[in-house]
Design a protein around this motif. Sequence first.
Motif, short mmCIF file in Angstrom:
data_model
loop_
_atom_site.label_atom_id
_atom_site.label_comp_id
_atom_site.label_asym_id
_atom_site.label_seq_id
_atom_site.Cartn_x
_atom_site.Cartn_y
_atom_site.Cartn_z
N GLN A 109 0.82 -1.22 0.00
CA GLN A 109 0.00 0.00 0.00
C GLN A 109 0.85 1.27 0.00
O GLN A 109 0.37 2.34 0.34
N ARG A 110 2.12 1.12 -0.33
CA ARG A 110 2.98 2.32 -0.34
C ARG A 110 2.46 3.33 -1.35
O ARG A 110 1.89 2.97 -2.39
N GLU A 111 2.71 4.58 -1.05
CA GLU A 111 2.15 5.62 -1.92
C GLU A 111 3.16 6.11 -2.96
O GLU A 111 4.36 6.09 -2.74
N GLY A 112 2.60 6.54 -4.10
CA GLY A 112 3.43 7.24 -5.09
C GLY A 112 4.39 6.37 -5.87
O GLY A 112 5.38 6.88 -6.41
N LEU A 113 4.13 5.07 -5.94
CA LEU A 113 5.02 4.21 -6.71
C LEU A 113 4.28 3.61 -7.90
O LEU A 113 3.12 3.23 -7.79
N SER A 114 4.98 3.51 -9.03
CA SER A 114 4.35 2.93 -10.21
C SER A 114 4.29 1.41 -10.07
O SER A 114 5.09 0.82 -9.34
N PRO A 115 3.33 0.78 -10.80
CA PRO A 115 3.29 -0.69 -10.79
C PRO A 115 4.62 -1.28 -11.23
O PRO A 115 5.11 -2.24 -10.63
N GLY A 116 5.24 -0.70 -12.22
CA GLY A 116 6.52 -1.23 -12.71
C GLY A 116 7.58 -1.23 -11.62
O GLY A 116 8.31 -2.21 -11.44
N PHE A 117 7.64 -0.13 -10.88
CA PHE A 117 8.60 -0.06 -9.79
C PHE A 117 8.32 -1.16 -8.76
O PHE A 117 9.22 -1.85 -8.29
N ARG A 118 7.04 -1.30 -8.43
CA ARG A 118 6.67 -2.33 -7.44
C ARG A 118 7.02 -3.73 -7.92
O ARG A 118 7.51 -4.56 -7.16
N PHE A 119 6.74 -4.01 -9.21
CA PHE A 119 7.06 -5.34 -9.73
C PHE A 119 8.55 -5.64 -9.54
O PHE A 119 8.94 -6.68 -9.02
N ASN A 120 9.38 -4.68 -9.97
CA ASN A 120 10.83 -4.87 -9.83
C ASN A 120 11.23 -5.06 -8.38
O ASN A 120 12.08 -5.89 -8.04
N ASP A 121 10.62 -4.24 -7.53
CA ASP A 121 10.98 -4.26 -6.12
C ASP A 121 10.68 -5.62 -5.49
O ASP A 121 11.51 -6.20 -4.78
N TRP A 122 9.51 -6.18 -5.76
CA TRP A 122 9.15 -7.47 -5.17
C TRP A 122 9.86 -8.62 -5.85
O TRP A 122 10.09 -9.68 -5.23
N GLU A 123 10.21 -8.43 -7.11
CA GLU A 123 11.04 -9.45 -7.78
C GLU A 123 12.43 -9.48 -7.14
O GLU A 123 12.97 -10.55 -6.89
N MET A 124 12.97 -8.30 -6.88
CA MET A 124 14.27 -8.22 -6.19
C MET A 124 14.22 -8.98 -4.88
O MET A 124 15.16 -9.69 -4.52
N ARG A 125 13.10 -8.86 -4.15
CA ARG A 125 12.96 -9.52 -2.85
C ARG A 125 12.53 -10.99 -2.97
O ARG A 125 12.36 -11.67 -1.97
N GLY A 126 12.32 -11.43 -4.20
CA GLY A 126 12.13 -12.86 -4.42
C GLY A 126 10.79 -13.43 -3.99
O GLY A 126 10.66 -14.66 -3.83
#
Lengths: 483, 483
Positions: free
Chosen positions: A326-343
């Motif tokens: 639920q973080r604010e101000g982040l694009s879906p693309g950024f989130r996808f990368n971020d959670w992929e990084m975290r595996g």
Amino acid sequence: MATQGVTPRSEDYSRWYTDVVQQADLADYAPVRGCMIIKPYGYELWEGIKSALDRRFKATGHRNAYFPLFIPMSFIEKEAEHVEGFKPELAIVTHGGGSELEEPLVVRPTSETLFGEAYARWIQSYRDLPMLINQWANVVRWEMRPRLFLRTTEFLWQEGHTAHATREEAVEETLKILDIYAEVSEQICAVPVIKGRKSPQEKFAGADDTYTIESMMGNAWALQGATSHFLGQNFARAFNIQFLDEKNELQLVWTTSWGMTTRTVGAVVMAHGDDKGLRLPPAIAPIQVVIVPIFKTDDEKTAVFAFAGEVKAQLEAADIRVHFDQREGLSPGFRFNDWEMRGVPVRLEIGPRDVAGKSVMACRRDVPGKEAKKSLAFDGLTPAIQTLLADVQKSMLETARTFRDEHLHEAATYDDLKRIVEDGWALIYHCGTRECEDKIKEETKASSRCYPLDLNPEWQPKGKVCAVCGKPAFGRAYFARAY
Amino acid sequence: MATQGVTPRSEDYSRWYTDVVQQADLADYAPVRGCMIIKPYGYELWEGIKSALDRRFKATGHRNAYFPLFIPMSFIEKEAEHVEGFKPELAIVTHGGGSELEEPLVVRPTSETLFGEAYARWIQSYRDLPMLINQWANVVRWEMRPRLFLRTTEFLWQEGHTAHATREEAVEETLKILDIYAEVSEQICAVPVIKGRKSPQEKFAGADDTYTIESMMGNAWALQGATSHFLGQNFARAFNIQFLDEKNELQLVWTTSWGMTTRTVGAVVMAHGDDKGLRLPPAIAPIQVVIVPIFKTDDEKTAVFAFAGEVKAQLEAADIRVHFDQREGLSPGFRFNDWEMRGVPVRLEIGPRDVAGKSVMACRRDVPGKEAKKSLAFDGLTPAIQTLLADVQKSMLETARTFRDEHLHEAATYDDLKRIVEDGWALIYHCGTRECEDKIKEETKASSRCYPLDLNPEWQPKGKVCAVCGKPAFGRAYFARAY
């Protein structure tokens, strides 16, 4: 939160590893060289491994205890091989409470000596055996070439110490624990192992025999996953651990010790990670499912968040570890990368169209491309996700096993070995002597990993000679470059 | 297994305590003075306390991590009060990996400084706050007068370290954790507490305020159960922990720290034990129910063991921690004493007559005499035992609370205080100054335990003066002799 992208594995595997560990928020460097801070996300992985082990130790009759951090220097010196092996790695406390100590204290590198001293007092009769104790602790071994998780001056581990009435029972215990290590590595961490015996030179300082699980990392190097030692009567003699047997005769006990450490977290990173970051097996993933909302307008956001909340509640009710981003101000693309990084093993994308159709778009982390995506209905989502997580777990182990098997080769000659260890493990008849191992190490950078139990029906097999030096063979060993 | 009987509490309370800890197999002395070996039965008690705390920390948004054992000496020196408080207790590593170190390393006595350094790097923006991290670790504080569990050079604990955007949030956190400590102490350990604020002199080295839970032991002495510190901006300043607030202005964070330790195991022993040994609250008892077989002939043994096995299976199916004492060659009397020493809350005696009647004789450990015994039918045994265990848990807390309340007294004058602290706690208006506290300590051996939160609606209450020295009062404090 910063996803900067990592060095590609193919470019610099070491750098890739360090990038992933730091960017996935697993660990950070500490002010003291060689030490590390295990960050919450990394520690949660360790908690997963720990609880899997702890449950199995308890189920096989072991109990936890806690022995002190400090060992008198004179204790370490009681077992000759032991002190020789550990002395160069010790951290020494010379001052305490404002004064210089009469006898320096060693910060434990391992605790055979403390357990030995206590067991000598606690064990009197065969009725006190077997003594099956484990402890969860930190240990310190001075590290000249530190690497996050894999080699740190301080690390966390469990160390089991057991005493038995007979040699057979002690050997049985050593191998039982090796099986537990193999099971946790394969079933929980999805890291396949080869169970084997260490060469005489590679065994624990003070052991008669050391057994090991060896795993293959993503660059085809080897990593020692855990070791289980049959200590014979070496520590029993050094600490005089005796018991009255059923015939009322005084006997020395037989002991074992065994440990698995926080380096296992590093093994998970190296065995599964890719250029997008971590890939975590669901069994230990702190977050098994992450929900990523996709919306443009405030109305869309309201609808998406409401539906996402229902999805979260449904999965949580089934004890699935789910997180709603639920973080604010982040694009879906950024989130996808971020959670992929975290595996995170499974991502659920929820946008306005999913809300309308009462479904979610599930995307698994372990496979690339379109195959990874699948739309799942809200009704019956829980069993569908459970099946998906089980699939991911199984498939990650299979993928790792296939990769490993492709990199295992038999070597008939030393030339074969030299070629194979450039990108794999070489199985070769070997003498097990230090001179021959040292020569191979120097010339190929590969070390003796283990003599696989299932490929060595007998030791010192008749008529077999070392393919490198021609001396009688100890057995068939894997040689590989290793962490 | 040796139940030798303990020194009566009335004869020598200290000796009684040490006898119980050793004979109930909770702990043993280690070769290094001031250190202890926590034996499996004692460690299982700690595991119970640990899991009760861990669950509550996680439920309130905290995450576990692991920070290093070693702290550069220069870090400890960054906060002036902190170094002054801890320097006399430090253990110092001067040599590592075979060489003398350039900068000596401190074996952590607590980790505010390491968290401070990391938080300064990790926290950039208000979005990173609050930062809520806990760690389970060992710490070392050189102890001149060691006592098993209560004061040891090395002990185990959890230490929470949090950072917040505002003073209010940090104070709220400090008190929220105090509530968790109180809840675990009362509901899990059955040890009632008084929540209070430490006097200015008794607070943590580097804190603005220290909150405490204080409990009464069986000899009416006090024991500090856990502390929660509001650190203000002291460590934020020392380590430069800053964040950009929502207006994009740079601010210092507000921090807290808090800890509960293995001394809690000692508190359980002292709050509940009697001349027969331990009395354990069911919530943390490693064994909640022990089955003791009673038989004379082999036939009786066969029948009793078969029935006992059924009883065990029924209780285990309901997750009751049950143990069936199958040791050979021991009399029922010996077994009764042995399990009483170990404080098992409920004993089930099963003899031939119980087998015939399909019932068991239940005996609770917490009350003496005939009242303790009750026959329970095999049918419906599980709910009956569950009710019994809940009764024992509740009744142990009530008994301890009654005992405590009988030993709490108001003191209008210093003479009152002198008399009261011979066998209780004295509540008195006090100035909170070091000189006055020191004088009382010297003359009565009693120390300032805390200013109870519920008895101090305001601090420095108007018109109230210290009943000992006449200076303006800080509030109403309990004074007592303490561990």
